[in-house]
Design an enzyme around this catalytic site. Sequence first.
Site, PDB file in Angstrom:
ATOM      1  N   SER A 283       0.726  -1.156   0.051  1.00 37.06           N
ATOM      2  CA  SER A 283       0.144   0.068   0.037  1.00 37.06           C
ATOM      3  C   SER A 283       0.882   1.254   0.174  1.00 37.06           C
ATOM      4  CB  SER A 283      -0.961   0.066   1.184  1.00 37.06           C
ATOM      5  OG  SER A 283      -0.399  -0.093   2.433  1.00 37.06           O
ATOM      6  N   LEU A 284       2.120   1.264   0.185  1.00 36.21           N
ATOM      7  CA  LEU A 284       2.926   2.362   0.171  1.00 36.21           C
ATOM      8  C   LEU A 284       3.046   2.872  -1.416  1.00 36.21           C
ATOM      9  CD1 LEU A 284       5.704   1.806   2.472  1.00 36.21           C
ATOM     10  CD2 LEU A 284       3.662   2.967   2.939  1.00 36.21           C
TER      11      LEU A 284
END
Length: 393
Positions: free
Chosen positions: A43-44
């Site tokens: 998710s980064l």
Amino acid sequence: MEKRRWWSTADGLLRVAVAVAVAAASAAAAEREVPAMYVFGDSLVDVGNNDFLPPPAPRAPEPPCGVDLPPGFAGFAGGGGGRFTNGFNLADIIAQHVGFKMSPPAYLSLTTPGRRGDLRRGLVGVNYASSGSGILDFTGNGTISLGEQVKLFANTKAAMVAAGEVDGERINHLLSRSLFITCTGGNDYDAFTDGIVPVSEAPAFIAHMVTTYIKHIKTLYKLGARRLGILDMLPLGCLPISRLPMENGSCSEEDNWQGRLFNRLIRREMAAAVAGSMPDLKYSIGSIYHTFTDMTVNPDLAGLKEVARACCGDGKLNAEADCSANAKLCPDRDDYIFWDRVHGTQAAYHRCVHGFFHGSPRYAEPISFTQLVTPPAVDLEHRSPRTNRTARI
């Protein structure tokens, strides 16, 4: 990264405004050298793949995620484009540094033949990242693991070959000039908090993570990757959710130690793998750990104010609840390092990526990201771009 409790100091790295002109000039130059960008991770760097996955795969709450994206930004599910932050994420900002407006599109968003055209021609690239996923296949319920993401890239290359829209000899040349970004591993640490792996076995488990990671990188190399940017593990113990049980909300040294161990091993094993079996790979390891640590220790130098509290959430440190449409939202998001209890803000990510491209070796090694995207790149087939023929010696 999802679920897990998840630049410089005196040299002036954190004074981003001073370097805006330099960054813009670098991006303009790099645009001609990076035809495409391929992104793998969690998710980064995810820009919406999970918006196309059924539950329980996590999705960014929109709103408030994406609240600071440009007006008219076309997200997939309401405006945030699947990003777990208030604006652009690490993949977007890296892409902007090499001449693109934002990250290449999420793979699962390319559902029509027209949208796949640039992909088949080796232009722009694609983002395979999946929020909540990890290096290991069992990490991330319902998400796309790193191994599956690499398989999707293999399918992408096969589709490029089958489409015949690019001369066969040019495909590897295009890939050798493209930028590959990997950012993953944080969610694998859930194995400790979920009781799957005892903390006493952390060294062996983290070594297994790194070995598996290197295996997938070698597959990318065999498929044509020659410019690779790896983002290391951030300081897990300084995430707002990790601070919750700590006295006075301080960082958890045990969690940070686990992150540092991963970072030491990935550097050592990458150097050995490149020397042993990937001699043409040009790579840089960008240190999220050091950039976030230095922002935390010296927020004034970074032009930030809040290093422990999450901007979006509820309760102690605004980290006792996930970011949601009903969460408490800070009005001064550019002052915060953390967007929610495990992800950074757009402001923090801008400073982080600036360190990768323009900072000291503390923030990117063995070369900077600027050097990574600067020619000459290794041409996989050793052929001349002008003649499109294999060079013969």
